[in-house]
Design a protein around this motif. Structure first.
Motif, PDB file in Angstrom:
ATOM      1  N   ASN A  84      41.011 118.968   0.605  1.00  0.00           N
ATOM      2  CA  ASN A  84      41.654 120.043   1.346  1.00  0.00           C
ATOM      3  C   ASN A  84      43.126 119.770   1.604  1.00  0.00           C
ATOM      4  N   VAL A  85      43.509 118.512   1.674  1.00  0.00           N
ATOM      5  CA  VAL A  85      44.943 118.191   1.739  1.00  0.00           C
ATOM      6  C   VAL A  85      45.620 118.649   0.449  1.00  0.00           C
ATOM      7  N   PHE A  86      44.980 118.366  -0.689  1.00  0.00           N
ATOM      8  CA  PHE A  86      45.529 118.798  -1.976  1.00  0.00           C
ATOM      9  C   PHE A  86      45.593 120.325  -2.063  1.00  0.00           C
ATOM     10  N   GLN A  87      44.541 121.000  -1.589  1.00  0.00           N
ATOM     11  CA  GLN A  87      44.528 122.463  -1.614  1.00  0.00           C
ATOM     12  C   GLN A  87      45.614 123.034  -0.709  1.00  0.00           C
ATOM     13  N   TRP A  88      45.844 122.395   0.433  1.00  0.00           N
ATOM     14  CA  TRP A  88      46.899 122.842   1.344  1.00  0.00           C
ATOM     15  C   TRP A  88      48.270 122.672   0.676  1.00  0.00           C
ATOM     16  N   ILE A  89      48.473 121.554  -0.007  1.00  0.00           N
ATOM     17  CA  ILE A  89      49.733 121.338  -0.726  1.00  0.00           C
ATOM     18  C   ILE A  89      49.924 122.422  -1.785  1.00  0.00           C
ATOM     19  N   LEU A  90      48.870 122.710  -2.533  1.00  0.00           N
ATOM     20  CA  LEU A  90      48.943 123.717  -3.593  1.00  0.00           C
ATOM     21  C   LEU A  90      49.278 125.092  -3.023  1.00  0.00           C
ATOM     22  N   LEU A  91      48.570 125.500  -1.978  1.00  0.00           N
ATOM     23  CA  LEU A  91      48.806 126.815  -1.389  1.00  0.00           C
ATOM     24  C   LEU A  91      50.180 126.902  -0.729  1.00  0.00           C
ATOM     25  N   THR A  92      50.609 125.838  -0.083  1.00  0.00           N
ATOM     26  CA  THR A  92      51.913 125.831   0.589  1.00  0.00           C
ATOM     27  C   THR A  92      53.047 125.973  -0.425  1.00  0.00           C
TER      28      THR A  92
END
Length: 239
Positions: A105-113
């Motif tokens: 979810n950290v990676f997904q947050w980076i991607l979405l941000t």
């Protein structure tokens, strides 16, 4: 809970290799970098779905089955008890799901941000989208953790049943349960429409989270009496 240090180290190292090295380092991070590269240099529309979570949902049940199957005879051969190994596998397995879904979810947050900053319209592949769940880090993480525990627990349960009964008996008992359930449903003795009702209800996310986690842990701990006296080799496919 008394955990043997040698058994704990063996399970921990197996988990670290499967999740830390293979899943995160060799698969998920390259996928993240790939989708960041594509998002930065190409014009992605709303019909594009960036998928980095798929390997996680593959590795969790894979480790529940293949990880334990590999460690089991080695740990027992080195002096560990079945009970100690099971306790260790539960603790390390559940903690691993907690950690890797957080990293995911950290990676997904980076991607979405970064997609938002670059005005990229693409979405990410996530189970929350099927629930029309608006993105927040916590809500997406809870759903990933919930489904991670679910897949880990039920994959391990099905493996232990297959391990003790063999392929033929497992299929026979499965069909017996299906036949009994079907007869009970159509005879009116048990109404399985409650599952349809559960699916259509708009439960608070914490209620759904608690329910799924509870049945997942029940499924996981059912494996304890199944495997506490298990032989070192599984039943043959012909049994």
């Amino acid at each position: 809970m008394n955990l043997n240090s040698g058994t704990f180290r063996m399970v921990y190292e197996g988990t670290l290799f499967a999740f830390g090295k293979m899943l995160i380092l060799y698969i998920t991070i390259p996928l993240l970098l790939l989708w960041l590269f594509i998002g930065y240099f190409f014009n992605l529309g709303e019909d594009v779905i960036a998928a980095i979570s798929g390997p996680t949902y593959f590795f969790i049940p894979l480790f529940a089955i293949d990880g334990f199957k590999t460690i089991f005879p080695v740990a027992i051969g080195m002096g560990s008890t079945r009970i100690n190994l099971l306790k260790t596998f539960y603790v390390v397995g559940l903690a691993s799901v907690l950690v890797i879904t957080f990293i995911l979810n950290v990676f997904q947050w980076i991607l979405l941000t970064l997609y938002e900053r670059w005005n990229v319209a693409a979405h990410i592949l996530h189970p929350a989208t099927f629930l029309n769940q608006e993105y927040t880090f916590l809500s997406y993480y809870l759903i990933d953790f919930m489904l991670g525990i679910f897949t880990f627990s039920f994959a391990f349960l099905f493996f232990t049943i297959y391990y003790r009964l063999g392929f033929k008996k497992s299929v026979i008992w499965l069909m017996v349960l299906v036949i009994i359930g079907t007869l009970l449903n159509y005879s009116g003795l048990i109404d399985f429409s409650i599952w349809e009702w559960l699916v259509t209800q708009d439960f608070h996310e914490m209620v759904m989270f608690s329910f799924v986690i509870t049945i997942s842990l029940i499924a996981l701990f059912i494996t304890y009496p199944i495997m506490r006296n298990a032989p070192l080799t599984a039943k043959s496919k012909k049994d």
